[in-house]
Design an enzyme around this catalytic site. Structure first.
Site, short mmCIF file in Angstrom:
data_model
loop_
_atom_site.label_atom_id
_atom_site.label_comp_id
_atom_site.label_asym_id
_atom_site.label_seq_id
_atom_site.Cartn_x
_atom_site.Cartn_y
_atom_site.Cartn_z
N CYS A 139 10.65 27.48 24.51
CA CYS A 139 9.96 26.27 24.06
C CYS A 139 8.46 26.30 24.32
O CYS A 139 7.65 26.00 23.44
CB CYS A 139 10.61 25.03 24.67
SG CYS A 139 10.52 24.92 26.48
N HIS A 153 11.62 20.86 29.31
CA HIS A 153 11.58 21.19 27.87
C HIS A 153 10.38 20.53 27.23
O HIS A 153 9.92 19.47 27.67
CB HIS A 153 12.87 20.73 27.19
CG HIS A 153 12.99 21.17 25.77
ND1 HIS A 153 12.96 22.50 25.39
CD2 HIS A 153 13.13 20.46 24.60
CE1 HIS A 153 13.08 22.60 24.07
NE2 HIS A 153 13.18 21.37 23.57
N GLU A 205 10.75 22.31 17.65
CA GLU A 205 11.05 22.85 18.97
C GLU A 205 11.75 24.19 18.86
O GLU A 205 12.36 24.52 17.83
CB GLU A 205 11.96 21.89 19.74
CG GLU A 205 13.32 21.70 19.10
CD GLU A 205 14.29 20.87 19.91
OE1 GLU A 205 14.02 20.65 21.12
OE2 GLU A 205 15.33 20.46 19.35
#
Length: 376
Positions: A284, A338, A350
């Site tokens: 990420c 995240h 993402e």
């Protein structure tokens, strides 16, 4: 001082300390400071992480019971053993309540480079996230020579609890059992072992410190750490500052559009733990660092530090190009785990997790931690 934690020299460095470029310390700030919402907690977040098999414990190594929860404000690391007088100077800084000496290195775990700490389980457990701090089984297993992987490193790499891994350090290969998946709470740390195991691996001894100073001003403490340790020691802010600090302006919309175009060019590329390679795989934070860099903007590599790369924005004030963060690691509920980039109209882009490709999806609010508008 260098505000950092990853390898000095080539990577992977065989049991050398690893120090990665981080933003200026003035930019490392409170996640909720400028209107960020409180995270929505996972209802299972307080459960203790699973261990392999408690019946396998011999209790041959003594581990002190959990005493009290202690914060970590700073993590510092050097290339070599820190002098005793420097450590004593840190202990004498006003506001510092606890200082732990630990060992920090970059080693290979099943041929993949990871950042590992060698710790004394009896003392480090008091600084660990709550779900694991109180678990006697976790720390007994580490004391008896097992390895505790972070949740991200363990699950995304498919290194199952109870399985065996080969850890390669300065003294060759050492087989270790994966005892648990439990995040340390220090960004960028992938695994914990005992200091005895760290010595067996040939890791540097006593080259890092965990500093607890819950009542100290973080910026004053940073300056004091510099005076005590010198310019060659790298520093990572772990605790949240009371308010964001630092100058800089938001990245202009024209540049943001280039960032988003870069990220969109990787749609369909697989998620890869630690990945930073276009067309091959990203995690990420690696995806977003690459997308910004290709547009001429440098942001940090680690999710925790990207979270400190600009101004906190309230959820309802998000604009196209803002970064969105979550706290979704049940082994460390306060940990930023995240990041995605906001596209507008309730959508985001993402690199989600192993088994999923880079994608566009509606914004999720569960475990939402806050949003950041990147500044240069």
């Amino acid at each position: 001082m260098v505000a950092a934690f990853t390898a000095f020299g080539a990577a992977p460095a065989w049991a050398d300390p690893v120090v990665e470029d981080r933003p200026p310390i003035s930019e490392q700030a409170d996640p909720l400071a400028s209107g960020g919402s409180d995270p929505l907690r996972d209802p299972q977040a307080s459960a203790s992480p699973e261990v392999a098999d408690p019946d396998d414990l011999s209790h041959s190594a003594y581990v002190a019971p959990f005493r009290e929860a202690r914060s970590i404000e700073y993590f510092v690391v050097a290339q070599e053993t820190l002098p005793a007088e420097a450590v004593d100077a840190v202990r004498g800084i006003d506001g510092v309540e606890h200082v732990l000496t630990v060992d920090a290195a970059r080693v290979l775990v099943d041929e993949e480079a990871m950042s590992v700490l060698g710790v004394d389980p009896s003392t480090f457990r008091n600084h660990a996230p709550e779900p694991s701090a109180e678990s006697d089984d976790i720390w007994q297993g580490v004391a008896e020579g097992r390895i505790a992987l972070s949740k991200d490193a363990g699950t995304e790499r498919g290194l199952e609890v109870g399985g065996d891994v080969t850890v390669t350090g300065g003294r060759g290969d050492v087989p270790l059992e994966v005892w648990t998946h439990a995040t340390s709470g220090i960004a960028g740390i992938d695994a914990l072992v005992s200091r005895e195991t760290a010595a067996e691996l040939g890791m540097p001894e006593g080259n890092a410190l965990v500093v607890s100073a819950p009542g100290a001003d973080p910026w004053d403490l940073y300056e004091d750490l510099g005076g005590a340790l010198g310019e060659d020691v790298s520093v990572q802010l772990v605790g949240d500052a009371p308010e964001p600090a630092g100058d800089g302006e938001a990245v202009p919309p024209t540049v943001i559009e280039r960032v988003i175009a870069n990220a969109e060019s990787q749609l369909g590329v697989p998620y890869v733990w630690g990945g930073t390679t276009p067309g091959v795989g990203f995690d990420c934070s690696g995806l977003l660092q690459w997308a910004f860099r290709e547009a001429g903007v440098e942001i940090p590599r680690v999710t925790h530090d990207q979270w400190n790369a600009g101004e906190r924005i309230a959820f309802e004030d998000m604009e196209r190009g803002d970064l969105i963060f979550w706290r979704s690691d049940p082994t460390a509920p306060d940990y930023i785990s995240h990041v995605a980039i906001y596209l507008g109209d309730g959508m985001m882009l993402e690199a989600p997790r192993t088994g999923l490709d880079v994608r566009v999806t509606p914004v999720r609010t569960a475990n939402y931690a806050g949003s950041v508008r990147v500044h240069t």
